[in-house]
Design a protein around this motif. Structure first.
Motif, PDB file in Angstrom:
ATOM      1  N   THR A   1     -10.685   1.057 -11.701  1.00 48.61           N
ATOM      2  CA  THR A   1      -9.301   0.720 -11.347  1.00 48.61           C
ATOM      3  C   THR A   1      -9.135  -0.762 -11.032  1.00 48.61           C
ATOM      4  O   THR A   1      -8.053  -1.180 -10.625  1.00 48.61           O
ATOM      5  N   GLU A   2     -10.208  -1.559 -11.235  1.00 46.54           N
ATOM      6  CA  GLU A   2     -10.124  -2.974 -10.887  1.00 46.54           C
ATOM      7  C   GLU A   2     -11.039  -3.808 -11.780  1.00 46.54           C
ATOM      8  O   GLU A   2     -12.142  -3.385 -12.112  1.00 46.54           O
TER       9      GLU A   2
ATOM     10  N   GLU B   1       0.864  -1.172   0.000  1.00 47.03           N
ATOM     11  CA  GLU B   1       0.000   0.000   0.000  1.00 47.03           C
ATOM     12  C   GLU B   1       0.905   1.228   0.000  1.00 47.03           C
ATOM     13  O   GLU B   1       1.656   1.431   0.954  1.00 47.03           O
ATOM     14  N   PRO B   2       0.946   2.002  -1.086  1.00 47.51           N
ATOM     15  CA  PRO B   2       0.074   1.920  -2.260  1.00 47.51           C
ATOM     16  C   PRO B   2       0.355   0.684  -3.121  1.00 47.51           C
ATOM     17  O   PRO B   2       1.456   0.133  -3.080  1.00 47.51           O
TER      18      PRO B   2
ATOM     19  N   TYR C   1       9.154   7.716  -5.330  1.00 46.45           N
ATOM     20  CA  TYR C   1       8.166   7.887  -4.260  1.00 46.45           C
ATOM     21  C   TYR C   1       8.872   7.939  -2.905  1.00 46.45           C
ATOM     22  O   TYR C   1       9.732   7.123  -2.600  1.00 46.45           O
TER      23      TYR C   1
ATOM     24  N   SER D   1      -3.586   1.892 -11.838  1.00 51.49           N
ATOM     25  CA  SER D   1      -3.227   3.001 -10.952  1.00 51.49           C
ATOM     26  C   SER D   1      -4.167   4.184 -11.088  1.00 51.49           C
ATOM     27  O   SER D   1      -4.221   5.038 -10.196  1.00 51.49           O
ATOM     28  N   GLU D   2      -4.935   4.245 -12.186  1.00 52.11           N
ATOM     29  CA  GLU D   2      -5.848   5.357 -12.425  1.00 52.11           C
ATOM     30  C   GLU D   2      -7.142   4.822 -13.046  1.00 52.11           C
ATOM     31  O   GLU D   2      -7.184   3.715 -13.570  1.00 52.11           O
TER      32      GLU D   2
ATOM     33  N   THR E   1       5.547   4.234  -7.260  1.00 50.98           N
ATOM     34  CA  THR E   1       6.193   4.902  -8.385  1.00 50.98           C
ATOM     35  C   THR E   1       7.663   5.177  -8.068  1.00 50.98           C
ATOM     36  O   THR E   1       8.043   5.385  -6.911  1.00 50.98           O
TER      37      THR E   1
ATOM     38  N   GLU F   1      -2.884  -8.611 -10.111  1.00 49.73           N
ATOM     39  CA  GLU F   1      -2.710  -8.801  -8.673  1.00 49.73           C
ATOM     40  C   GLU F   1      -2.914 -10.267  -8.311  1.00 49.73           C
ATOM     41  O   GLU F   1      -2.370 -10.767  -7.337  1.00 49.73           O
TER      42      GLU F   1
ATOM     43  N   PHE G   1       0.650   0.517  -6.312  1.00 49.42           N
ATOM     44  CA  PHE G   1       1.682   0.860  -7.287  1.00 49.42           C
ATOM     45  C   PHE G   1       2.640   1.838  -6.624  1.00 49.42           C
ATOM     46  O   PHE G   1       2.240   2.935  -6.212  1.00 49.42           O
TER      47      PHE G   1
ATOM     48  N   LYS H   1      -1.562  -4.094 -13.641  1.00 48.49           N
ATOM     49  CA  LYS H   1      -0.868  -5.329 -13.316  1.00 48.49           C
ATOM     50  C   LYS H   1      -1.867  -6.401 -12.891  1.00 48.49           C
ATOM     51  O   LYS H   1      -3.012  -6.115 -12.529  1.00 48.49           O
TER      52      LYS H   1
ATOM     53  N   SER I   1      -0.598   2.719 -14.939  1.00 45.31           N
ATOM     54  CA  SER I   1       0.017   1.401 -14.845  1.00 45.31           C
ATOM     55  C   SER I   1      -1.084   0.373 -14.638  1.00 45.31           C
ATOM     56  O   SER I   1      -2.159   0.693 -14.121  1.00 45.31           O
TER      57      SER I   1
END
Length: 343
Positions: A195-196, A25-26, A33, A175-176, A30, A154, A28, A152, A150
């Motif tokens: 986002t999912e 968490e988060p 970061y 990510s967005e 970056t 999970e 992603f 991915k 981004s």
């Protein structure tokens, strides 16, 4: 010569980029970061080596722009089974968590150095004996991403070997806010906004499957992919005469070898399946590298062709035991080992 080089190899899997047993968490992280990161480790997943542990410590480091390879840890925990409070994790229900306030300060990495991955192996402390790794016994890596869009997987994550008829729960995250689409072998399976994306998929045929996660936002597109092999029963075929245990070489063809592995358990039962994975097939389970089974003797064997003469290769055997459990093993006849913990 291939004979001199290949026979000297051990067969230890080097790394996996990310594993489902660890989430952050988060979701992603970056590159660059500097905020808080919460690392969550599920001891029931991966190799299951930390099941029942009453304490958990992170042996951790970074893969950076100064690393010589994708497995060259930098700024790692000073000692294996270091019991320092800095690396001690907190139990939250069935999982363990570690809070990293600032990745640069925590690891002592200068901000001028680019961080590509976080690396982990978990243990139960200085006086313990348990360790948590991936299902194949390799290190766990969490990849940092570029800023912006981004996507991915999970779940599942990484190379998978499944039985025919297996139901797989796909979870794709972005990510967005965007359009997320799941493809299996170039066929669109499901699409969603947000986002999912979650989808249950049954692999009801044998073979090799490339699964792609695609995220689209305006003109921007990002992708992630995993490879899934749905195994058939091993072909039962007698082992050719004259093969050596381990590796057989051919003087008239320096690009070919034959691998031979004997595998029966203590009850004299032969393994169900054996696959060869290595740097010559990107460490992927594929039907092309499924070994043939000599059911009369307990041997598995496979011809491998198209190798580069004079090149040193790394490989290992992925064995499905008679009870269905998977294990990664090395060639017992090798003379040289590659240590995945040599950071």
């Amino acid at each position: 010569m291939v004979k001199r080089l290949l026979s000297a190899l051990s067969v230890i899997l080097l790394c996996v980029l990310v594993n489902a047993q660890v989430t952050t968490e988060p979701a992603f992280i970056t590159k660059g970061y500097k905020g808080e990161i919460i690392v969550t480790f599920n001891p029931a997943e991966g190799n299951g080596g930390m099941k029942g542990a009453t304490a958990c410590y992170a042996h951790t480091g970074l893969i950076t722009s100064e690393s010589k390879s994708g497995s060259d840890w930098k700024y790692a925990t000073p000692e294996w089974r270091d019991g320092s409070d800095k690396y001690k994790m907190t139990k939250n229900g069935d999982v363990w968590t570690l809070t990293i306030p600032n990745i640069y300060e925590y690891y002592g990495c200068p901000e001028s150095e680019e961080i590509f991955k976080m690396a982990f192996v978990f243990n139960d402390g200085p006086s313990g004996s348990k360790e948590g790794k991936t299902a194949d016994g390799s290190d766990i890596f969490v990849e940092l991403v570029d800023a912006g869009l981004s996507v991915k997987f999970e779940s599942p994550v990484g190379n998978q070997l499944l039985d025919k008829g297996t139901k797989t729960d796909f979870k794709l995250v972005a990510s967005e806010e965007c359009t997320i689409t799941l493809y299996v072998n170039d066929t669109e399976v499901k699409s969603a906004q947000g986002t999912e994306l979650n989808h249950e998929y049954t692999f009801d045929t044998e073979g090799n499957f490339t699964c792609i996660a695609k995220a689209v936002k305006g003109e921007e597109e990002k992708y992630d992919s995993i490879f899934i092999c749905v195994a058939a029963e091993a072909t039962n075929e007698s082992r050719p005469a004259g093969l050596q245990d381990g590796i057989t070489y051919y003087e008239d063809d320096a690009t070919k070898v034959t691998l031979s592995l004997y595998y029966k358990d203590n009850n004299n039962k032969i393994a169900q399946n054996v696959f060869v994975i290595g740097d010559f097939n990107d460490w992927a389970y594929t039907t092309e590298y499924q070994m043939k089974k000599d059911g009369e003797t307990g041997y598995f064997w496979l011809d491998i062709t198209g190798l580069e003469a004079g090149k040193e290769y790394v490989f290992q055997y992925a064995v499905k035991r008679p009870n269905g459990a998977m294990v990664q093993i090395s060639d017992a006849y090798t003379h040289k080992t590659v240590d995945p913990n040599d950071h």
